[in-house]
Write an enzyme that holds these catalytic residues in place. Structure first.
Site, PDB file in Angstrom:
ATOM      1  N   MET A  78       3.921 -13.416 -70.539  1.00 29.60           N
ATOM      2  CA  MET A  78       5.356 -13.316 -70.252  1.00 29.60           C
ATOM      3  C   MET A  78       6.170 -13.000 -71.514  1.00 29.60           C
ATOM      4  O   MET A  78       5.662 -13.057 -72.631  1.00 29.60           O
ATOM      5  CB  MET A  78       5.857 -14.626 -69.641  1.00 29.60           C
ATOM      6  CG  MET A  78       5.227 -14.948 -68.291  1.00 29.60           C
ATOM      7  SD  MET A  78       5.799 -16.520 -67.608  1.00 29.60           S
ATOM      8  CE  MET A  78       7.522 -16.148 -67.263  1.00 29.60           C
ATOM      9  N   HIS A  79       7.427 -12.668 -71.310  1.00 25.99           N
ATOM     10  CA  HIS A  79       8.472 -12.606 -72.341  1.00 25.99           C
ATOM     11  C   HIS A  79       8.396 -11.424 -73.305  1.00 25.99           C
ATOM     12  O   HIS A  79       9.356 -11.148 -74.012  1.00 25.99           O
ATOM     13  CB  HIS A  79       8.500 -13.887 -73.189  1.00 25.99           C
ATOM     14  CG  HIS A  79       8.416 -15.162 -72.424  1.00 25.99           C
ATOM     15  ND1 HIS A  79       9.326 -15.506 -71.449  1.00 25.99           N
ATOM     16  CD2 HIS A  79       7.534 -16.184 -72.486  1.00 25.99           C
ATOM     17  CE1 HIS A  79       8.991 -16.703 -70.951  1.00 25.99           C
ATOM     18  NE2 HIS A  79       7.907 -17.122 -71.558  1.00 25.99           N
ATOM     19  N   ASP A 237       2.021 -14.922 -65.997  1.00 29.52           N
ATOM     20  CA  ASP A 237       0.682 -15.512 -65.997  1.00 29.52           C
ATOM     21  C   ASP A 237       0.627 -16.910 -65.402  1.00 29.52           C
ATOM     22  O   ASP A 237      -0.296 -17.234 -64.643  1.00 29.52           O
ATOM     23  CB  ASP A 237       0.060 -15.473 -67.392  1.00 29.52           C
ATOM     24  CG  ASP A 237       0.957 -16.049 -68.486  1.00 29.52           C
ATOM     25  OD1 ASP A 237       2.040 -16.596 -68.175  1.00 29.52           O
ATOM     26  OD2 ASP A 237       0.577 -15.928 -69.666  1.00 29.52           O
TER      27      ASP A 237
END
Length: 490
Positions: A78-79, A237
């Site tokens: 992520m991110h 995830d």
């Protein structure tokens, strides 16, 4: 029918092939480089992701009827900030979730824009790993690159784009960008203005189980699959891992021991921790979840084994550990700073308590226990919100260790359910693909059919009491180290 789950991780892409009953047919993993251009920075090249994904897909399908592939979906780190120009070419390497360069931008967001304002707009505050402060960093430090941005994406969504030609993301992954109005599952106009971007620079939002398109003919031809293969949006995830562990519906809990470590608590209703120590995100099944995330979990053990001890035989090292709950050595697992619940990019990994009789096994044990204690830090926040957690599922690479599962059960004082398949995000991605293709009517239905608990690790009264005393000491170490962390990271 066959379904493919693509888990775009930090160290490798893991690809899983599953049939409609949930039986795993094949698994392939392909590694790619991770770059640290400055201390605390973490980057990867999206081109590497795609190259290894295609290579892995070819290997995954070898020996299987390719014409039976019906759907593909994702779990992904992520991110991370992926930025594309007007030709959909990557502008610069992706800035990853565990990158700590955005301290100045986070301070601006948290203290000038204000935490309460951010929480009102997005249900979260700014952390260095989140996407919005990375956008501001590029604007501040690389204005020539910022001026070229036409599309902002997350890591797994770059792969979805390359497969389908569609700029898309899902609400669970988008929740970690600090650009999403989480409660209403839409982009925040206010956050776009704060980050000096327009909404058309962001991908279209989907639920995780929704089809975003089909595989492009040229990609289908290269892989030998049909060009009618459906691609679902997928999930971040941890949300994908929650699908794979059946942590869907109200009150479920999953612990993920991957590169990062998380406690994931699913909920039918939207809710926010008033101190924002836990993240409030959309879930992969149309609902919500709270999540505590530590930046270094199984990666701590990998670092200790690979780089310090110099061995790949993790099991043999753990066999030397005998006296659980009696270790006088403590380890703070902050190799990349820390997120939940401290939000401190200056935190650093630390051993403390060694004496002349400290052994190699004591140090290894301290690493495993330190990760468990840090997970409990987030667990305690959840308990303070009145959330009753008596048991959890577990997944990720670290979950393959019986010893680590025993430590976690006793440090947290809860039952740990062990699953028949512990494949995490890749399995969750395949399950989301099956839902998108109509094999299952919902994510919950898929989880009920596919996920099976095969064992439960229960806390032991005496050992749990020992760990209670150890945790009381552990939680005093981080506050005492804060001034030192600030000095050594200047």
């Amino acid at each position: 029918m066959l379904f493919i789950g693509i888990d775009l991780g930090t160290s490798a892409v893991k690809l899983l092939l599953m049939d409609e009953t949930g039986t795993v047919k094949n698994i392939v993993s392909k590694e790619y480089p991770l770059y640290f251009p400055h201390p605390g920075w973490s980057e990867q090249k999206p081109e590497d992701w795609y190259r290894e994904t295609i290579s892995g897909l070819k290997e995954l399908l070898t020996g299987f009827p390719k014409e039976d592939v019906a759907g593909i979906s994702f779990g992904g780190q992520m991110h991370g900030l992926v930025i594309l120009d007007e030709n959909d070419e990557v502008i610069r390497p992706a800035i990853l979730w565990n990158d700590g360069r955005t301290t100045k931008e986070c301070d601006y967001l948290n203290y000038e824009i204000g935490k309460s304002t951010l929480s009102e707009y997005t249900a979260n505050i700014s952390f260095t790993g989140f996407t919005a402060p990375k956008i501001l960093w590029v604007r501040n430090e690389e204005p020539e690159n910022f001026a070229r941005i036409k599309k902002i994406m997350l890591p797994k969504d770059y792969i979805a784009y390359k497969l389908t030609g569609v700029h898309c993301t899902d609400v669970s992954d988008a929740s970690g960008m600090l650009l999403l109005d989480v409660k209403n599952r839409k982009w925040s106009k206010e956050m776009c203005e704060i980050c000096h971007i327009t909404e058309d620079m962001l991908p279209k939002l989907y639920e995780s189980y929704e089809c975003v398109g089909t595989v492009l003919p040229k990609v289908a031809a290269e892989l030998g699959i049909g060009d009618n293969v459906r691609v679902a949006a997928g999930a971040g995830d941890n949300a994908a891992a929650a699908v794979a562990t059946g942590t869907v519906g109200d009150g479920g809990c999953n612990i993920s021991l991957g590169t990062s470590g998380t406690i994931f608590i699913s909920s039918d209703k939207f809710g926010v921790d008033k101190n924002n120590a836990l993240h409030a995100f959309c879930d992969a099944n149309g609902a919500y979840h709270l999540m505590g995330c530590m930046l270094s979990a199984a990666s701590c053990n990998k670092w200790w084994m690979d780089e310090i001890i110099g061995t790949k035989d993790y099991a043999s090292e753990q066999k030397q550990i005998e006296k659980l709950g009696e270790n006088h050595v403590y380890y703070l697992p902050y190799l990349m700073g820390e997120r939940s619940p401290y939000n401190n990019p200056n935190a650093r990994a630390t051993f403390i308590g060694m004496t002349m009789d400290t052994t190699r096994a004591d140090m290894t044990q301290a690493v495993l226990e330190g990760v468990a204690f840090a997970l409990r830090d987030s667990f305690e926040v959840a308990k303070s919100l009145g959330i009753p957690i008596t048991r959890t599922k577990i997944c990720g690479g670290g979950a393959k260790s019986p010893l680590w599962k025993k430590i976690i059960a006793n440090v947290l004082g809860i039952k740990v359910d062990v699953l028949e398949t512990e494949e995490g995000p890749s399995l969750g991605g395949a399950m989301l693909a099956a839902v998108a293709c109509g094999v299952y009517e919902s994510v919950e239905a898929a989880a009920k059919k596919i996920v099976k608990v095969v064992d439960t690790v229960e806390p032991e009264v005496e050992l749990a009491a020992k760990y209670e005393a150890r945790y009381a000491q552990f939680k005093e170490i981080y506050p005492a180290c804060i001034p030192v962390f600030d000095i050594i990271t200047r």
